[in-house]
Structures are given as structure tokens and as C-alpha cells.
Design a protein around this motif. Structure first.
Motif, PDB file in Angstrom:
ATOM      1  N   CYS A  88      -0.435   4.853   9.894  1.00  0.00           N
ATOM      2  CA  CYS A  88      -0.725   3.436  10.147  1.00  0.00           C
ATOM      3  C   CYS A  88       0.565   2.618  10.180  1.00  0.00           C
ATOM      4  N   ASN A  89       1.491   2.911   9.284  1.00  0.00           N
ATOM      5  CA  ASN A  89       2.767   2.196   9.266  1.00  0.00           C
ATOM      6  C   ASN A  89       3.606   2.528  10.482  1.00  0.00           C
TER       7      ASN A  89
ATOM      8  N   ASP B 220       5.103   5.655  -1.711  1.00  0.00           N
ATOM      9  CA  ASP B 220       4.012   4.678  -1.606  1.00  0.00           C
ATOM     10  C   ASP B 220       4.549   3.280  -1.323  1.00  0.00           C
TER      11      ASP B 220
ATOM     12  N   GLY C 170       5.803   2.785   2.395  1.00  0.00           N
ATOM     13  CA  GLY C 170       4.888   2.966   3.507  1.00  0.00           C
ATOM     14  C   GLY C 170       4.786   4.379   4.032  1.00  0.00           C
TER      15      GLY C 170
ATOM     16  N   ALA D 149      -1.785   6.524   5.554  1.00  0.00           N
ATOM     17  CA  ALA D 149      -0.886   5.393   5.297  1.00  0.00           C
ATOM     18  C   ALA D 149       0.379   5.514   6.117  1.00  0.00           C
TER      19      ALA D 149
ATOM     20  N   GLY E 144       3.415   6.782   2.260  1.00  0.00           N
ATOM     21  CA  GLY E 144       2.280   7.402   1.602  1.00  0.00           C
ATOM     22  C   GLY E 144       2.731   8.135   0.352  1.00  0.00           C
TER      23      GLY E 144
END
Length: 319
Positions: free
Chosen positions: A290-291, A258, A261, A287, A263
Motif C-alpha cells: 500500500c505504501n 512498522d 511503512g 502495508a 510493515g
């Protein structure tokens, strides 16, 4: 992040197909993608990396060299990025260790590359066939800084990037601690067997005394109970706490994923007990995706910029 960001599927294309084909051949010859992927890995770990042109005028070839943060010295920069930069690399000349300094400076006619070498005493060395100053004629920067798409707010106006591990040191330590605890649990709590003296053969020690013959100095399972004749064989098998240790490790891995980045599920164990692959996680981990997209936009600019400069200098050498 190195594999999902740069891999065999990554392509550098231009509007004209002939330029795209030329670029693909040129980059393949210099094995650009494997080196670029390694640069991304180091840049994300150290916060900064770079690529810069290396011009061989004699053979009319332009190469791309890769650097990590220890070799990159920005000279001129603003909020838009670095416009002038120096690169320091170790080298050998005539059997002596030297430090090679290459400075990429912007001038009226385009970028200029200046090269100097220094020995261990700091004295300048002038190697044969090394051009001290070369006008590239490129309006594009002849280098490209590589860094993660992470805001570096800790140091105001710093030209360097921020390592992906900056805010995850505690999480890394937690993973290490939980893993060591789980392995130590298995090693320290395995079964021990205690045997009475009467179970051991005896021999003379050379001084007329009888001593028990051990099973071996490396044996950490069988122990001798001195001066004991009761309970000739006694087992000690404590209950393992691996379930609790595995839960702690899983929590630490979730926290690490987390914070970095990826997730919360990237490093997590599934029901079968193994770590999920990137393909399995990406389908339900927004997540991570998106990163990756944020990092891709930054890396795309760096790859496109160095390729533009390379084509410009290569064209000038062919004239």
C-alpha cells in the motif's frame, strides 16, 4: 524504497509508440533511471529531491540534472506544489570553486531558466558560453520536486517534504543499541583462561630481576594469576545471553519496519535466522504494498512532468 519504486522495469510511455521508443532511447543515453533511483533514495532520506532540465543550446541537447534537498530552494509554491524554484550546485570555473545558481521562473511565454555563478567572495562570475537567460517555451515546469508521499504537518505550508526517518529516529537508535549489545555480548563473554605463575617461563629484565614471559600483549584470552600456585589452570566461561539479545534486536527491527511503512515483517528474521527478502515479504505484507502504491503515484507525476518539459524543449531546439 529506491529499488521497488524505480528499477529496470520502469517505463515512460506515450500514446504513440514512436514517442515511447524515442523516450526510451533518450533516457537510456543519459542513464536516467539509475540517477533517478539514487535521487529517490536521497529524497526519501532527506525529505526532498529534485530533477531539472539543463539545456545545451550549442549541441541542441537537453539533459536532466538531479539534486538533493541541500541544493533545492523553492521560490513560489502553494498547496498544489512548487511552480518556481532555484537550484544551487558547486562547480569549478578556470580552476576556481564557484556556486552555480539556476532559477526556473514561469513567464507568459513559458518557463525561463536564468543562470548565474558566484565565487567564494560572493562576487558574480560570468563563465564563457553560459547563457544568463534562456526561454524554454515550455508551459510545463522545467523541474520536478521529488518527495515521499508523507504529509508534512509539522511545518505549515512548507515546500519541503518529510523524511521517512522523521518519526523513526528512536527505532533506529534502538536497532543500533540492540545490535551493539549482541556483538558486545559475544566479545565480552568469550572464554578466559587463568594460569598460575608457575605455568609461565621467566626471563631477566636487564636489571637482574626475573619476569614472566607473556603470551602476547594482544592476547585477551589467557591471563596470569600473580603469586598463585593453586588451581594452576582455571577456566571462566560465562553463559551467553544471545537469545535475549537477538529477541531485542528483532523487536527493534519490527518497530523500525512498522514506523517506516515497510510493515512489521520486512526486516524481521524468519525461522532460519536470516532477514527475509522483499519478494518473500510482499506476498503477505499489505502495508508495504500500500505504501509503495502511494509513493508510486507521487513519483509518476514527477517523472511524467519532467519528461513532458524535456520533449517540449527538445522539439523547440530541433526547429
Amino acid at each position: 524504497m529506491g529499488s521497488p519504486l524505480l528499477n529496470d522495469k520502469t517505463q515512460v510511455v506515450r500514446d504513440a509508440q514512436e514517442f515511447t521508443d524515442w523516450l526510451a532511447t533518450y533516457l537510456a543515453e543519459m542513464e536516467f533511471m539509475p540517477a533517478a533511483q539514487a535521487t529517490v533514495v536521497r529524497a526519501f532520506g532527506m525529505g526532498t529531491g529534485a530533477r531539472a532540465l539543463l539545456v545545451d543550446a550549442d549541441s541542441a541537447k537537453v539533459r536532466i540534472r538531479h539534486y538533493d534537498a541541500r541544493m533545492v530552494v523553492p521560490l513560489t509554491w502553494d498547496k498544489e506544489g512548487t511552480t518556481e524554484c532555484a537550484f544551487v550546485t558547486p562547480a569549478f570555473y578556470s580552476g576556481r570553486a564557484v556556486d552555480q545558481l539556476q532559477v526556473h521562473l514561469r513567464g507568459r511565454e513559458g518557463y525561463r531558466i536564468e543562470t548565474a555563478c558566484f565565487d567564494e567572495a560572493g562576487s558574480e562570475v560570468a563563465p564563457v558560453d553560459v547563457c544568463p537567460s534562456y526561454e524554454t517555451g515550455s508551459e510545463w515546469p522545467t523541474f520536478a520536486i521529488v518527495m515521499p508521499a508523507i504529509d508534512n504537518t509539522r511545518v505549515d505550508m512548507s515546500p519541503y517534504g518529510k523524511s521517512v526517518f522523521t518519526d523513526a529516529v528512536d527505532a533506529l537508535q534502538a536497532v543500533n543499541l540492540a545490535f551493539d549489545a549482541m556483538i558486545s555480548e559475544v566479545d565480552n563473554w568469550k572464554m578466559r583462561v587463568f594460569l598460575s605463575d608457575v605455568m609461565f617461563d621467566q626471563k631477566e629484565d636487564g636489571r637482574g630481576r626475573k619476569v614472566s614471559i607473556p603470551f602476547g600483549r594482544q592476547d585477551c584470552t589467557v591471563f596470569r594469576k600473580a603469586m598463585s600456585t593453586e588451581d594452576t589452570i582455571q577456566e571462566f566461561a560465562p553463559a551467553l545471553r544471545t537469545d535475549a539479545q537477538a529477541k531485542a534486536l528483532r523487536t527493534a527491527l519490527q518497530m523500525l519496519g512498522d514506523l517506516r511503512g515497510f510493515g512489521i515483517s520486512y526486516f524481521d528474521f524468519d525461522g532460519a535466522g536470516y532477514v527475509k527478502t522483499a519478494t518473500e515479504v510482499s506476498s503477505d505484507n499489505s502495508a508495504l504494498m500500500c505504501n509503495i502504491r502511494r509513493h508510486e503515484r507521487v513519483l509518476k507525476k514527477a517523472v511524467a512532468g519532467i519528461c513532458r518539459a524535456m520533449m517540449t524543449v527538445e522539439r523547440s531546439l530541433d526547429v
